[in-house]
Design an enzyme around this catalytic site. Structure first.
Site, PDB file in Angstrom:
ATOM      1  N   HIS A 218      13.396  11.613 -19.319  1.00  0.00           N
ATOM      2  CA  HIS A 218      12.393  10.574 -19.593  1.00  0.00           C
ATOM      3  C   HIS A 218      11.999  10.459 -21.062  1.00  0.00           C
ATOM      4  O   HIS A 218      11.220   9.599 -21.433  1.00  0.00           O
ATOM      5  CB  HIS A 218      11.128  10.796 -18.746  1.00  0.00           C
ATOM      6  CG  HIS A 218      10.274  11.916 -19.249  1.00  0.00           C
ATOM      7  ND1 HIS A 218      10.591  13.235 -19.053  1.00  0.00           N
ATOM      8  CD2 HIS A 218       9.132  11.916 -19.964  1.00  0.00           C
ATOM      9  CE1 HIS A 218       9.674  13.997 -19.606  1.00  0.00           C
ATOM     10  NE2 HIS A 218       8.769  13.224 -20.183  1.00  0.00           N
TER      11      HIS A 218
HETATM   12  C1  UD1 Z   1       4.152  10.841 -20.789  1.00  0.00           C
HETATM   13  C2  UD1 Z   1       3.923  11.776 -21.971  1.00  0.00           C
HETATM   14  C3  UD1 Z   1       5.041  12.808 -22.017  1.00  0.00           C
HETATM   15  C4  UD1 Z   1       5.159  13.529 -20.698  1.00  0.00           C
HETATM   16  C5  UD1 Z   1       5.328  12.508 -19.574  1.00  0.00           C
HETATM   17  C6  UD1 Z   1       5.371  13.173 -18.236  1.00  0.00           C
HETATM   18  C7  UD1 Z   1       2.854  10.831 -23.973  1.00  0.00           C
HETATM   19  C8  UD1 Z   1       3.089  10.322 -25.333  1.00  0.00           C
HETATM   20  N1  UD1 Z   1       3.963  11.060 -23.232  1.00  0.00           N
HETATM   21  O1  UD1 Z   1       5.376  10.161 -21.024  1.00  0.00           O
HETATM   22  O2  UD1 Z   1       4.764  13.755 -23.030  1.00  0.00           O
HETATM   23  O3  UD1 Z   1       6.253  14.397 -20.744  1.00  0.00           O
HETATM   24  O4  UD1 Z   1       4.230  11.592 -19.602  1.00  0.00           O
HETATM   25  O5  UD1 Z   1       5.677  12.271 -17.222  1.00  0.00           O
HETATM   26  O6  UD1 Z   1       1.722  11.007 -23.586  1.00  0.00           O
HETATM   27  N2  UD1 Z   1       4.781   4.293 -15.732  1.00  0.00           N
HETATM   28  C9  UD1 Z   1       4.686   3.858 -14.443  1.00  0.00           C
HETATM   29  N3  UD1 Z   1       3.814   4.515 -13.612  1.00  0.00           N
HETATM   30  C10 UD1 Z   1       3.053   5.556 -14.005  1.00  0.00           C
HETATM   31  C11 UD1 Z   1       3.156   5.975 -15.325  1.00  0.00           C
HETATM   32  C12 UD1 Z   1       4.021   5.348 -16.184  1.00  0.00           C
HETATM   33  O7  UD1 Z   1       5.366   2.921 -14.030  1.00  0.00           O
HETATM   34  O8  UD1 Z   1       2.293   6.104 -13.193  1.00  0.00           O
HETATM   35  C13 UD1 Z   1       5.763   3.622 -16.637  1.00  0.00           C
HETATM   36  C14 UD1 Z   1       5.190   2.511 -17.449  1.00  0.00           C
HETATM   37  O9  UD1 Z   1       6.185   1.564 -17.620  1.00  0.00           O
HETATM   38  C15 UD1 Z   1       4.923   3.140 -18.799  1.00  0.00           C
HETATM   39  C16 UD1 Z   1       6.054   4.147 -18.876  1.00  0.00           C
HETATM   40  O10 UD1 Z   1       6.260   4.586 -17.541  1.00  0.00           O
HETATM   41  O11 UD1 Z   1       4.934   2.203 -19.815  1.00  0.00           O
HETATM   42  C17 UD1 Z   1       5.787   5.320 -19.762  1.00  0.00           C
HETATM   43  O12 UD1 Z   1       4.548   5.949 -19.430  1.00  0.00           O
HETATM   44  P1  UD1 Z   1       3.741   6.754 -20.564  1.00  0.00           P
HETATM   45  O13 UD1 Z   1       2.574   7.430 -19.971  1.00  0.00           O
HETATM   46  O14 UD1 Z   1       3.512   5.857 -21.731  1.00  0.00           O
HETATM   47  O15 UD1 Z   1       4.770   7.808 -21.088  1.00  0.00           O
HETATM   48  P2  UD1 Z   1       5.716   8.797 -20.290  1.00  0.00           P
HETATM   49  O16 UD1 Z   1       7.111   8.455 -20.656  1.00  0.00           O
HETATM   50  O17 UD1 Z   1       5.357   8.861 -18.856  1.00  0.00           O
END
Ligand code: UD1
Length: 379
Positions: A218
């Protein structure tokens, strides 16, 4: 005088993204046991969820499966670019803090929620404790590295999982008196839940009879650019000819795969099986029985070390060198040839190093944290 209850002290425990909840579970458990042992203690704690993650499988399933008390407040920030997401958490959390006046803000890990809530604490003048402090990848292109460094620079109590983290903090000029080497709260949760993993029927549900590998991906550096993702896929194409690969897909990665050339190629590979993100016990059960794990996650490097499962970290660096020096983790990089070479070595069981569990990864880290806080903030 001795029987008088100690003054009320309120702690906010901050969770935002999936790995945070695994860590918070150990802390709420330790707070509960402390309170049982010291009923007159003024300790109070509340879980605050920032809403950085929000899908059932990324959040609620963890609250349920790990017995975490429901959040006192959900800031509901949701997904947005990093600056906006961090700013939303700061602005919403500051209002809560000014109104509720906690005595300590406890943050875990290295996600945007960790950084945002630490900044609120230091600005408002409320002490901040950082659990999993001092880890450094020395790679400033990783958002987590910036989150870790800033959080550690403003935190009052820094709890570390390993001695190299202590050394990193001291080199950065942190007062050694505020550093506490306590062990690993993620390991606390793993050890408590390990006896329950046999209840999971995940292997049956996935139709797994023989050997298999588990894959998670991821990191923006691996999945955001098609070229990078394709390079890793080249290695996976080779590995899946030798062993079935189970791939629980993170929502960020799911978006990249959908309708892309990577997705098209991956779906054409018969022996890579994609699933939704898994619940905690299912995931641990799956990893526990795997021949090999391929990952770019931080926490999974630690969990495989504890389970003694060979892990290839698909990154150029790790902030968790102890999992390589002592554990069963190998830094494989992101170049397909190297990943294939290491995977072949592990699958043929040739030249596998001996590994041991790192010091203080013994299931008692959260208890040590509570003991330190009880003395420092007085509850
Ligand atoms: C975040 C953390 C990362 C951690 C990871 C664990 C930061 C900068 N990154 O990354 O360090 O390893 O979480 O999972 O804080 N999304 C969904 N549903 C959700 C959550 C996210 O669909 O419940 C999708 C959305 O499109 C979102 C993308 O995932 O834009 C990324 O989510 P985000 O929280 O920005 O970063 P992660 O890649 O999950």
């Amino acid at each position: 005088m001795k029987n008088r209850p100690s003054p009320r002290k309120k702690i906010f425990l901050i969770g935002g993204a999936r790995p945070n909840f695994v860590k918070i579970a150990a802390l709420t458990r330790a707070f509960t046991s402390f309170k049982k042992a010291h009923p007159k203690s003024g300790l109070r704690w509340q879980v605050i969820h920032t809403g950085q993650h929000y899908d059932f499988l990324m959040v609620k399933s963890f609250f349920r499966d790990l017995d975490i008390p429901s959040p006192y407040i959900d800031l509901n920030v949701g997904s947005s670019p990093h600056g906006e997401q961090t700013a939303k958490i700061i602005s919403r959390f500051e209002k809560v803090v000014l109104h509720e006046k906690p005595d300590l803000i406890l943050v875990v890990g290295d996600v945007n929620s960790t950084l945002a809530c630490s900044l609120v604490g230091v600005k408002v003048g409320i002490p901040v404790a950082h659990v999993e402090s001092g880890l450094r990848s020395f790679d400033r292109t990783m958002p987590e590295e910036i989150n870790r460094r800033v959080t550690d620079a403003v935190a009052d109590y820094l709890f570390t999982t390993c001695r190299d983290a202590d050394r990193n903090l001291i080199k950065e000029g942190i007062d050694p008196k505020s550093i506490f080497f306590v062990g690993n709260v993620m390991v606390d949760t793993l050890l408590v839940n390990l006896p329950k993993v046999h209840c999971s029927n995940i292997r049956k549900r996935l139709g797994l009879g023989g050997d298999y590998a588990v894959l998670t991906l991821h990191r923006p550096s691996n999945v955001d650019q098609e070229n990078d993702f394709m390079e890793i896929l080249k290695a996976l194409e080779h590995i899946q000819r030798c062993i079935t690969i189970i791939f629980p897909v993170h929502p960020r990665t799911a978006r990249r795969i959908k309708g892309s050339a990577v997705g098209e190629k991956m779906l054409g590979l018969q022996n890579i099986k994609l699933t939704s993100p898994l619940r905690y016990l299912d995931f641990i059960a799956l990893v526990n029985g795997a021949k090999l794990v391929l990952t770019d996650s931080g926490g999974i490097q630690e969990e495989t070390t504890m389970l003694g499962v060979p892990c290839l970290t698909l990154r150029d660096n790790t902030e968790r060198p102890v999992t390589i020096n002592q554990g069963s983790n190998f830094l494989a990089g992101r170049e397909s040839g190297n990943i294939i070479r290491l995977a072949d070595k592990i699958l043929s069981r040739k030249g596998i190093k001996k590994f041991k569990k790192p010091t203080r990864w013994d299931g008692r880290a959260a208890d040590r944290i509570v003991q330190v806080l009880s003395k420092k903030i007085g509850f």
